[in-house]
Scaffold this active site. Structure first.
Site, PDB file in Angstrom:
ATOM      1  CG  HIS A  22      87.241  22.790  18.371  1.00  0.00           C
ATOM      2  ND1 HIS A  22      87.380  23.901  19.418  1.00  0.00           N
ATOM      3  CD2 HIS A  22      87.649  21.751  20.208  1.00  0.00           C
ATOM      4  CE1 HIS A  22      87.158  23.599  20.582  1.00  0.00           C
ATOM      5  NE2 HIS A  22      87.610  22.949  20.639  1.00  0.00           N
ATOM      6  CG  ASP A 122      87.564  27.413  18.105  1.00  0.00           C
ATOM      7  OD1 ASP A 122      87.325  28.118  19.176  1.00  0.00           O
ATOM      8  OD2 ASP A 122      87.749  25.957  17.636  1.00  0.00           O
ATOM      9  CD  GLN A 357      80.509   9.306  18.392  1.00  0.00           C
ATOM     10  OE1 GLN A 357      81.396   8.670  18.760  1.00  0.00           O
ATOM     11  NE2 GLN A 357      80.311  10.570  18.678  1.00  0.00           N
ATOM     12  CG  HIS A 372      84.098  12.147  25.767  1.00  0.00           C
ATOM     13  ND1 HIS A 372      82.953  12.239  24.765  1.00  0.00           N
ATOM     14  CD2 HIS A 372      84.639  13.218  25.053  1.00  0.00           C
ATOM     15  CE1 HIS A 372      83.082  12.686  23.867  1.00  0.00           C
ATOM     16  NE2 HIS A 372      83.959  13.701  24.158  1.00  0.00           N
ATOM     17  CG  ASN A 376      81.043  18.604  17.824  1.00  0.00           C
ATOM     18  OD1 ASN A 376      81.154  18.857  16.921  1.00  0.00           O
ATOM     19  ND2 ASN A 376      82.569  18.262  18.564  1.00  0.00           N
ATOM     20  CB  SER A 377      79.785  12.672  21.085  1.00  0.00           C
ATOM     21  OG  SER A 377      81.003  12.503  20.937  1.00  0.00           O
ATOM     22  CD  GLU A 380      78.158  13.644  16.429  1.00  0.00           C
ATOM     23  OE1 GLU A 380      79.118  12.355  16.695  1.00  0.00           O
ATOM     24  OE2 GLU A 380      79.374  14.628  15.825  1.00  0.00           O
ATOM     25  CG  ASP A 396      82.223  20.910  26.325  1.00  0.00           C
ATOM     26  OD1 ASP A 396      83.401  20.828  26.860  1.00  0.00           O
ATOM     27  OD2 ASP A 396      81.259  20.908  26.106  1.00  0.00           O
ATOM     28  CD  GLN A 397      84.650  16.324  27.819  1.00  0.00           C
ATOM     29  OE1 GLN A 397      85.360  15.486  28.763  1.00  0.00           O
ATOM     30  NE2 GLN A 397      85.265  16.278  26.759  1.00  0.00           N
TER      31      GLN A 397
HETATM   32  N1  UDP Z   1      84.215  10.727  16.457  1.00  0.00           N
HETATM   33  C1  UDP Z   1      83.646   9.720  15.603  1.00  0.00           C
HETATM   34  N2  UDP Z   1      84.276   8.647  15.698  1.00  0.00           N
HETATM   35  C2  UDP Z   1      84.843   7.977  16.293  1.00  0.00           C
HETATM   36  C3  UDP Z   1      85.059   8.925  17.884  1.00  0.00           C
HETATM   37  C4  UDP Z   1      84.309   9.838  17.388  1.00  0.00           C
HETATM   38  O1  UDP Z   1      83.722   9.935  14.162  1.00  0.00           O
HETATM   39  O2  UDP Z   1      84.806   6.867  16.842  1.00  0.00           O
HETATM   40  C5  UDP Z   1      83.538  12.256  16.557  1.00  0.00           C
HETATM   41  C6  UDP Z   1      82.091  12.121  16.835  1.00  0.00           C
HETATM   42  O3  UDP Z   1      81.534  12.425  16.177  1.00  0.00           O
HETATM   43  C7  UDP Z   1      82.567  14.080  17.185  1.00  0.00           C
HETATM   44  C8  UDP Z   1      84.159  13.894  17.807  1.00  0.00           C
HETATM   45  O4  UDP Z   1      84.545  12.763  16.992  1.00  0.00           O
HETATM   46  O5  UDP Z   1      81.575  14.331  16.350  1.00  0.00           O
HETATM   47  C9  UDP Z   1      84.186  14.168  18.965  1.00  0.00           C
HETATM   48  O6  UDP Z   1      83.700  15.594  19.651  1.00  0.00           O
HETATM   49  P1  UDP Z   1      83.250  15.698  21.032  1.00  0.00           P
HETATM   50  O7  UDP Z   1      82.528  17.285  20.634  1.00  0.00           O
HETATM   51  O8  UDP Z   1      81.791  14.623  21.002  1.00  0.00           O
HETATM   52  O9  UDP Z   1      84.692  15.633  21.787  1.00  0.00           O
HETATM   53  P2  UDP Z   1      86.122  15.915  22.119  1.00  0.00           P
HETATM   54  O10 UDP Z   1      86.820  14.565  20.645  1.00  0.00           O
HETATM   55  O11 UDP Z   1      85.976  17.642  21.396  1.00  0.00           O
HETATM   56  O12 UDP Z   1      86.304  15.794  22.868  1.00  0.00           O
END
Ligand code: UDP
Length: 480
Positions: A22, A122, A357, A372, A376-377, A380, A396-397
């Protein structure tokens, strides 16, 4: 400090939930607004602010905007509280009882400056501001950091309950196809609903919290989504019927990259980044590596963790795996590794505690992403044009992973299964057997994503409409 000329510049307060997924996109939004000439105050809890400033370059990066300010507000939890996602109900309860009245006071008293134009909270923070609170005079925007498809699903859950489609009637009911979710007819099975729906009692507090917060989205002055029309246009259209003032400005990281002179990645990390994996990737053949990361909050038992590890080694493919120190429940980085896994990992694998990442996904050695399905992932991966294997964890995943596999055709959904055989099989299906097919669809979607973030694109246009609307609000405020 607030001279006549400065009061004309709009000023936005941004306040994310205190989690990596977030804070990162909301900081990106802050940076984009600053680049567009809008002043920003960014509100963090002291705990997440400490983590962020310890592990990232945000202070330096934002120091080039003299009008930008970080501010903190208490989350009301004791200093030694773990503040992990497992304690989500605790965290929310504390925000409601402790943080809410303080924030109200701040907003009413002009604590952030008398020039404050609006706040972007948020999307899950709707409960922090009452819709009928006449003393709060600024418009409150909501930034939904989930996919539009999952938010729309939450909107529909109430009707599914009324229809008798929920609760789910046990494990044998999980593959029942939901025929009447508007706009997603026959797309979702029960197992693809947000994880909060996996309850026997639909009065469950987490489920009701999610339903209520989503329904209350329409009380926001406007709602912002980190998504784009070519990906989720039809679903965004459904949400507009309830929240007409909607901006779809994603993928935010692509929008920001396009705006920054050198197009670099912005690291807003709450953990120390291990960049050594980039060197390792440099020495791997193009498209040969499956990148594995479960985001910032997923935890799993040792048994599942070992199944993944065996599966990756058994697949015979190269892999780069992010193993956060707190990934394995109760182990704190302390997992015993069988000799055959050590051997297989030494030959073909590399592990880090936290990776850069976006850079990793953009590396030509990476040919796929075992994820997962955090939003964001997912975005990306979409921008990097990398197909996905989805093993969704929570929230939401479950919806995202279904859309990745069955609607956008960008990969495979491993949902709810992670035995070593399935892991190895899916890695090979993605990286070898159906490689061409997935690479083609991923490349096409990456083009659409990048196009949306450039001049002429839908997200570019919506972002500039947002800037214009905030500017108009600031002018109206001055005239009153
Ligand atoms: N991320 C990162 N390095 C890692 C793992 C995750 O920078 O080794 C970042 C990834 O790029 C993303 C965020 O952490 O921007 C994870 O957000 P996401 O919404 O995918 O999942 P959440 O962590 O909220 O479950």
């Amino acid at each position: 400090m607030e001279g006549e000329s400065q009061t004309q510049i709009p000023h936005v307060l941004i306040f994310p939930l205190p989690f990596q997924g977030h804070i990162n996109p909301m900081l990106k939004l802050a940076e984009l607004l600053l680049l567009a000439g809008i002043n920003v105050t960014f509100l963090n809890t002291p705990h997440s602010h400490r983590q962020l400033t310890l592990h990232s370059d945000v202070l330096l990066r934002f120091s080039r905007f003299p009008a930008f300010r970080f501010r903190t507000i208490t989350d009301g939890l004791p200093p030694d509280h773990p503040r992990t996602f497992d304690f989500f109900p605790d965290i929310i309860a504390s925000f409601e009882t402790v943080t809410k009245p303080i924030l109200r006071d701040f907003l009413i008293s002009g604590h952030f400056g008398s020039d404050l134009t609006c706040a972007i909270l948020d999307g899950l923070f709707k409960f922090l501001v009452d819709a009928d609170d006449a003393e709060i005079k600024i418009p409150i925007f909501g930034f939904r950091l989930l996919s539009a498809c999952s938010v729309w699903t939450y909107f529909c859950v109430h009707d599914l309950i009324q229809d008798g489609q929920l609760p789910i009637r046990g494990e044998e009911d999980m593959d029942r196809v939901l025929t009447n979710v508007p706009g997603m007819e026959n797309v979702l099975r029960c197992r693809d609903l947000p994880s909060a729906c996996r309850v026997t009692d639909t009065n469950d507090s987490i489920l009701q919290f999610n339903i209520k917060q989503t329904q209350r989205s329409s009380e926001f002055h406007s709602v912002i989504f980190n998504s784009f029309e070519d990906l989720e246009g039809p679903i965004l259209e459904k949400i507009r019927t309830l929240c007409p003032n909607l901006y779809a400005i994603g993928p935010l990281h692509a929008l920001l990259k396009a705006e920054l002179p050198n197009g670099t990645e912005c690291l807003n990390n709450l953990w120390d980044v291990d960049r050594s994996c980039l060197k390792w990737l440099d020495n791997q053949p193009p498209g040969s590596v499956i990148y594995v990361s479960f985001g910032s909050i997923t935890v799993m038992g040792e048994e599942k963790f070992m199944e993944f590890w065996h599966g990756l080694v058994d697949s015979g493919r190269n892999f780069l795996w992010v193993i956060r120190p707190d990934l394995v429940r109760g182990k704190n980085g302390d997992v015993e590794i069988p000799a055959e896994l050590e051997e297989g990992t030494r030959k073909r694998g590399y592990t880090v505690g936290w990776a850069p990442q976006e850079e990793v996904l953009g590396h030509e050695a990476v040919g796929g992403f075992l994820t997962h399905s955090g939003w964001n992932s997912t975005l990306e991966s979409v921008v990097a044009g990398k197909p996905m294997i989805c093993w969704s964890y929570i929230s939401d995943q479950q919806v995202n992973s279904r859309f990745v596999s069955n609607v956008w055709k960008l990969g495979l959904d491993m949902k709810d299964v992670c035995d070593r055989g399935t892991v190895a099989k899916m890695v090979n299906e993605l990286m070898v057997d159906r490689k061409e097919e997935f690479m083609r669809s991923a490349a096409a979607m990456a083009n659409l994503a990048k196009r949306s973030a450039r001049p002429g694109g839908s997200s570019y246009a919506d972002f500039h409409r947002l800037v214009q609307d905030i500017t108009t609000l600031s002018q109206l405020k001055r005239h009153h």
